[in-house]
Write a protein that holds these residues in place. Structure first.
Motif, PDB file in Angstrom:
ATOM      1  N   UNK A  17       0.813  -1.355   0.071  1.00 47.89           N
ATOM      2  CA  UNK A  17       0.180   0.108   0.014  1.00 47.89           C
ATOM      3  C   UNK A  17       0.759   1.160  -0.087  1.00 47.89           C
ATOM      4  N   UNK A  18       0.351   2.081  -0.937  1.00 49.28           N
ATOM      5  CA  UNK A  18       1.372   3.439  -0.836  1.00 49.28           C
ATOM      6  C   UNK A  18       2.591   3.320  -0.895  1.00 49.28           C
ATOM      7  N   UNK A  19       3.172   2.511  -1.686  1.00 48.40           N
ATOM      8  CA  UNK A  19       4.713   2.475  -1.955  1.00 48.40           C
ATOM      9  C   UNK A  19       5.318   1.789  -0.992  1.00 48.40           C
ATOM     10  N   UNK A  20       4.891   0.870   0.044  1.00 47.63           N
ATOM     11  CA  UNK A  20       5.459   0.338   0.876  1.00 47.63           C
ATOM     12  C   UNK A  20       4.769  -1.294   1.090  1.00 47.63           C
ATOM     13  N   UNK A  21       6.022  -2.092   1.096  1.00 46.89           N
ATOM     14  CA  UNK A  21       5.613  -3.464   1.347  1.00 46.89           C
ATOM     15  C   UNK A  21       5.667  -3.637   3.044  1.00 46.89           C
ATOM     16  N   UNK A  22       4.681  -4.182   3.453  1.00 45.39           N
ATOM     17  CA  UNK A  22       4.665  -4.610   5.042  1.00 45.39           C
ATOM     18  C   UNK A  22       4.802  -5.897   4.906  1.00 45.39           C
ATOM     19  N   UNK A  23       5.630  -6.510   5.680  1.00 43.49           N
ATOM     20  CA  UNK A  23       5.737  -8.029   6.018  1.00 43.49           C
ATOM     21  C   UNK A  23       5.254  -8.180   7.588  1.00 43.49           C
ATOM     22  N   UNK A  24       4.323  -9.004   7.544  1.00 43.47           N
ATOM     23  CA  UNK A  24       4.190  -9.324   9.305  1.00 43.47           C
ATOM     24  C   UNK A  24       4.283 -10.971   9.626  1.00 43.47           C
ATOM     25  N   UNK A  25       5.243 -10.966  10.501  1.00 36.82           N
ATOM     26  CA  UNK A  25       6.080 -12.237  11.009  1.00 36.82           C
ATOM     27  C   UNK A  25       5.412 -12.146  12.373  1.00 36.82           C
ATOM     28  N   UNK A  26       4.289 -12.924  12.819  1.00 32.67           N
ATOM     29  CA  UNK A  26       3.929 -12.877  14.280  1.00 32.67           C
ATOM     30  C   UNK A  26       3.688 -11.562  14.698  1.00 32.67           C
TER      31      UNK A  26
END
Length: 77
Positions: A17-26
């Motif tokens: 979203x909006x030029x950002x990759x967010x990775x969620x690990x726990x």
């Protein structure tokens, strides 16, 4: 998604979203700004400063053997 890291693998999720990759690990969340030029994606490194004064830098890089590497690691979740 599944990621390989430090000799193991973990399942996580991601959002773009909006030029950002967010990775969620726990409980951990990593944010990488990206740009697309001529069909090629480039990611900025994520730099974090820890409370004890240590600095940690996370990097995304292209690996043509990524699937084999991730699938060969023992799953930690």
């Amino acid at each position: 998604m599944r990621l390989a890291h430090m000799g193991a693998a973990s399942d996580g999720s991601y959002q773009i979203k909006d030029g950002i990759l967010v990775i969620q690990l726990g409980a951990s969340q990593h944010k990488f700004r990206y740009s697309v030029n001529n069909g090629s994606v480039s990611f900025e490194n994520e730099k974090l400063d820890e409370p004890d004064g240590a600095s940690v830098e996370f990097q995304l890089k292209k690996d043509t053997n990524a699937r084999e590497v991730v699938d060969s690691r023992q799953l930690q979740n």
